[in-house]
Design a protein around this motif. Structure first.
Motif, mmCIF file in Angstrom:
data_model
loop_
_atom_site.group_PDB
_atom_site.id
_atom_site.type_symbol
_atom_site.label_atom_id
_atom_site.label_comp_id
_atom_site.label_asym_id
_atom_site.label_seq_id
_atom_site.Cartn_x
_atom_site.Cartn_y
_atom_site.Cartn_z
ATOM 1 N N ALA A 224 9.042 5.516 -30.445
ATOM 2 C CA ALA A 224 7.711 5.295 -29.290
ATOM 3 C C ALA A 224 7.088 7.083 -28.828
ATOM 4 O O ALA A 224 5.394 6.670 -28.721
ATOM 5 C CB ALA A 224 7.854 4.711 -27.873
ATOM 6 N N TRP A 225 7.057 7.262 -29.043
ATOM 7 C CA TRP A 225 6.715 9.081 -28.542
ATOM 8 C C TRP A 225 5.717 8.951 -29.422
ATOM 9 O O TRP A 225 4.637 9.054 -29.682
ATOM 10 C CB TRP A 225 7.484 9.951 -28.439
ATOM 11 N N HIS A 226 6.158 8.413 -30.993
ATOM 12 C CA HIS A 226 5.478 8.989 -32.368
ATOM 13 C C HIS A 226 4.217 7.369 -32.335
ATOM 14 O O HIS A 226 3.263 8.147 -32.704
ATOM 15 C CB HIS A 226 6.606 8.837 -33.677
ATOM 16 N N ILE A 227 4.552 6.854 -31.490
ATOM 17 C CA ILE A 227 3.461 5.357 -31.432
ATOM 18 C C ILE A 227 2.230 5.860 -30.553
ATOM 19 O O ILE A 227 1.616 5.805 -30.716
ATOM 20 C CB ILE A 227 4.194 4.497 -32.094
ATOM 21 N N ARG A 228 3.842 6.147 -29.629
ATOM 22 C CA ARG A 228 1.972 6.365 -28.743
ATOM 23 C C ARG A 228 1.159 8.222 -29.300
ATOM 24 O O ARG A 228 -0.202 7.949 -28.650
ATOM 25 C CB ARG A 228 2.628 6.988 -27.515
ATOM 26 N N ARG A 229 1.804 9.381 -29.970
ATOM 27 C CA ARG A 229 0.714 9.622 -30.579
ATOM 28 C C ARG A 229 -0.190 9.390 -31.485
ATOM 29 O O ARG A 229 -1.783 9.605 -31.287
ATOM 30 C CB ARG A 229 1.926 10.537 -31.362
ATOM 31 N N ARG A 230 -0.281 8.619 -32.302
ATOM 32 C CA ARG A 230 -0.630 7.777 -33.225
ATOM 33 C C ARG A 230 -1.581 6.717 -32.561
ATOM 34 O O ARG A 230 -2.917 6.690 -33.270
ATOM 35 C CB ARG A 230 0.026 6.644 -34.949
ATOM 36 N N LEU A 231 -1.529 6.262 -31.361
ATOM 37 C CA LEU A 231 -2.211 6.177 -30.850
ATOM 38 C C LEU A 231 -3.313 6.327 -29.599
ATOM 39 O O LEU A 231 -4.256 6.064 -29.087
ATOM 40 C CB LEU A 231 -1.808 4.515 -29.622
ATOM 41 N N GLY A 232 -3.172 7.988 -29.684
ATOM 42 C CA GLY A 232 -3.930 8.571 -29.193
ATOM 43 C C GLY A 232 -3.737 8.399 -27.384
ATOM 44 O O GLY A 232 -4.339 9.337 -26.477
ATOM 45 N N GLY A 233 -2.089 8.708 -27.330
ATOM 46 C CA GLY A 233 -2.423 7.937 -25.997
ATOM 47 C C GLY A 233 -0.710 9.575 -25.414
ATOM 48 O O GLY A 233 -0.217 9.493 -24.248
ATOM 49 N N GLY A 234 -0.895 10.490 -25.906
ATOM 50 C CA GLY A 234 -0.056 11.707 -25.530
ATOM 51 C C GLY A 234 -1.415 12.349 -24.281
ATOM 52 O O GLY A 234 -2.592 12.459 -24.718
ATOM 53 N N MET A 235 -1.045 12.832 -23.497
ATOM 54 C CA MET A 235 -1.893 13.137 -22.777
ATOM 55 C C MET A 235 -1.188 14.661 -22.240
ATOM 56 O O MET A 235 -0.117 14.633 -21.589
ATOM 57 C CB MET A 235 -1.754 12.327 -21.093
ATOM 58 N N ARG A 236 -2.211 15.614 -21.910
ATOM 59 C CA ARG A 236 -1.654 16.825 -21.518
ATOM 60 C C ARG A 236 -1.092 17.514 -19.794
ATOM 61 O O ARG A 236 -0.097 17.298 -20.018
ATOM 62 C CB ARG A 236 -3.390 17.452 -21.978
ATOM 63 N N GLN A 237 -2.031 17.980 -18.943
ATOM 64 C CA GLN A 237 -1.457 18.029 -17.764
ATOM 65 C C GLN A 237 -1.220 16.823 -16.971
ATOM 66 O O GLN A 237 -2.188 16.617 -16.109
ATOM 67 C CB GLN A 237 -3.051 18.984 -17.270
ATOM 68 N N ALA A 238 -0.571 15.503 -17.869
ATOM 69 C CA ALA A 238 -0.546 14.600 -17.466
ATOM 70 C C ALA A 238 0.520 14.653 -15.662
ATOM 71 O O ALA A 238 0.360 13.589 -15.188
ATOM 72 C CB ALA A 238 0.167 13.625 -18.173
ATOM 73 N N GLY A 239 0.943 15.980 -15.525
ATOM 74 C CA GLY A 239 1.100 15.729 -14.328
ATOM 75 C C GLY A 239 1.262 15.163 -13.274
ATOM 76 O O GLY A 239 1.007 14.485 -11.948
ATOM 77 N N ILE A 240 -0.322 15.410 -13.164
ATOM 78 C CA ILE A 240 -1.400 15.255 -12.119
ATOM 79 C C ILE A 240 -1.472 13.781 -11.613
ATOM 80 O O ILE A 240 -1.491 13.198 -10.634
ATOM 81 C CB ILE A 240 -2.840 15.578 -12.465
ATOM 82 N N LEU A 241 -1.182 13.345 -12.615
ATOM 83 C CA LEU A 241 -0.999 11.185 -13.036
ATOM 84 C C LEU A 241 0.372 11.260 -12.539
ATOM 85 O O LEU A 241 0.920 10.261 -11.795
ATOM 86 C CB LEU A 241 -1.602 10.659 -14.012
ATOM 87 N N ALA A 242 1.524 11.920 -13.093
ATOM 88 C CA ALA A 242 2.830 11.254 -12.958
ATOM 89 C C ALA A 242 3.484 11.802 -11.430
ATOM 90 O O ALA A 242 3.378 11.306 -10.817
ATOM 91 C CB ALA A 242 3.702 12.621 -13.767
ATOM 92 N N ALA A 243 2.740 12.924 -10.241
ATOM 93 C CA ALA A 243 2.438 12.953 -9.026
ATOM 94 C C ALA A 243 2.159 11.871 -8.700
ATOM 95 O O ALA A 243 3.072 11.359 -7.710
ATOM 96 C CB ALA A 243 1.847 14.432 -8.752
ATOM 97 N N ALA A 244 1.583 10.697 -8.464
ATOM 98 C CA ALA A 244 1.487 9.510 -7.642
ATOM 99 C C ALA A 244 2.622 8.666 -8.179
ATOM 100 O O ALA A 244 2.864 8.329 -7.204
ATOM 101 C CB ALA A 244 -0.029 9.271 -8.462
ATOM 102 N N GLY A 245 3.131 8.778 -9.394
ATOM 103 C CA GLY A 245 4.056 7.661 -9.601
ATOM 104 C C GLY A 245 5.569 7.819 -9.029
ATOM 105 O O GLY A 245 6.107 7.222 -8.263
ATOM 106 N N LEU A 246 6.014 9.467 -8.910
ATOM 107 C CA LEU A 246 7.037 9.949 -8.174
ATOM 108 C C LEU A 246 7.187 9.596 -6.595
ATOM 109 O O LEU A 246 7.534 9.349 -5.557
ATOM 110 C CB LEU A 246 6.579 11.486 -8.104
ATOM 111 N N HIS A 247 5.507 10.071 -6.201
ATOM 112 C CA HIS A 247 5.570 9.838 -4.640
ATOM 113 C C HIS A 247 5.123 7.979 -4.267
ATOM 114 O O HIS A 247 6.025 7.241 -3.135
ATOM 115 C CB HIS A 247 3.480 10.379 -4.560
#
Ligand SMILES: *Cc1c(COP(=O)(O)O)cnc(C)c1O
Length: 344
Positions: A224-247
């Motif tokens: 899935a990681w490879h396919i996400r990469r192919r779709l351009g869905g890899g994100m860089r400092q995505a911790g900004i968004l992930a922090a919302a998810g943990l909250h």
């Protein structure tokens, strides 16, 4: 009348991050997640994998990208995917499965949009030189177009047993699996155990600005990681968004029960209006069927909008209202009163 505030029931995607969530976002520790070093994304992926009882999980920008990645990982190109006729992957993803996974969809109309093992068995094609090969089954829980209905654990168990016999993998579109769990008292992981891959969204009832997760085995998530990469869905400092998810996991999951109570209240108030019928809500989606005479869905939606109440048209005479974090009991009462005025 002029509305003092907007009651937005178009979707649970309209929620805005709370002040506390914004603080969590502001304080997030971040790194480059494509290079594998965003600690907050890693914590969220671990937390979701654990909650769903899967080996691994992967953060995605959207539920559609996560669903489509699952279809690409699990389905054979040229094959057929069995899905409930009003399912999201079939109807609302812009033809992505045909375009990107190279599969055709087999819509199966199920009573109350709830798939059964018998329907899966009947739709699965026996192997043959002439026929398309059945390659995957997609389930949806809760079912969006079905008015947020919960696909019962027993039904999913029976489907899993049938699929095991037929050698078919299962992808679970669990955009609102949180709602299914809170409504039924069945932990997310019990539903997830009956599917190979599970998608859950953070940006709906959980109230995050952006994000969905896909979970499965470590090997499946590598692919899935490879396919996400192919779709351009890899994100860089995505911790900004992930922090919302943990909250959200900590603070917004259990409170979904409030949304369900508000949905039941809205349904019961709407049903008092002459000629209006509602599908009894099990979770946070209320389908409101309008009388055959009088304003149709478009006219009613615009009459509501004039009073500061926003809903979706879900058919010529059907409105959809979704309760969420940013609508309280007063908002629901105001919405029901506005609907009553439209039919006065
Ligand atoms: C919203 C939704 C999705 C897609 O999520 P996005 O984040 O909008 O791409 C998938 N499946 C179901 C059932 C949904 O309700």
């Amino acid at each position: 009348m002029t509305a003092s505030r907007i009651v937005d029931l178009r979707s649970d995607t309209v929620t805005r991050p709370t002040p506390a969530m914004r603080r969590a976002i502001a304080e997030a520790e971040v790194g480059d997640d494509v290079l594998g070093d965003d600690p907050t994304v890693q914590r969220l992926e671990r937390a979701i994998a654990d909650r769903l009882g899967k080996e691994a999980a992967l953060f995605f920008p959207s539920g559609i990208m996560a669903n489509q990645t699952a279809v690409q990982v699990l389905a054979e190109p040229g094959g057929e995917v069995v899905i409930e006729a009003e399912g999201h992957i079939l109807n609302y993803e812009a033809g992505a499965a045909a375009r990107w996974a190279g599969v055709q969809m087999r819509p199966v109309a199920a009573p109350d949009n709830l798939m059964t093992a018998e329907l899966v068995r009947a739709a699965a094609r026996p192997p043959g030189r002439y026929s398309v090969k059945t390659t995957l089954v997609c389930l949806e829980n809760t079912h969006n177009a079905g008015g947020g209905r919960v696909l019962a654990l027993d039904a999913m168990r029976a489907i899993r047993a049938t699929c095991a016999e037929l050698g078919l993998p299962i992808h679970l579109d669990g955009a609102r699996l949180w709602n299914a769990s809170v409504a039924s008292g069945v932990p997310e992981r019990d539903y997830a155990a009956l599917a190979d891959t599970v998608m859950v969204t953070l940006s709906k009832g959980l109230g995050c600005p952006i994000g969905s997760m896909l979970a499965g085995t470590a090997e499946t998530m590598d692919r899935a990681w490879h396919i996400r990469r192919r779709l351009g869905g890899g994100m860089r400092q995505a911790g900004i968004l992930a922090a919302a998810g943990l909250h959200a996991l900590e603070h917004h999951r259990d409170r979904l029960a409030d949304d369900h109570a508000n949905a039941r209240l809205l349904a019961s108030l709407a049903a008092r209006i002459d000629g209006v019928r509602v599908v009894e809500p099990q979770t946070n989606i209320v389908m409101i069927d309008l009388p055959a005479t009088g304003p149709d869905a478009a006219a009613a939606a615009s009459g509501l909008a004039d009073q500061g109440v926003l809903v979706s048209e879900f058919g010529p005479r059907r409105l959809r209202a979704v309760t969420h974090l940013d609508v309280d009991e007063d908002g629901v009462r105001a919405a029901a009163a506005a609907l009553a005025r439209v039919f006065e």
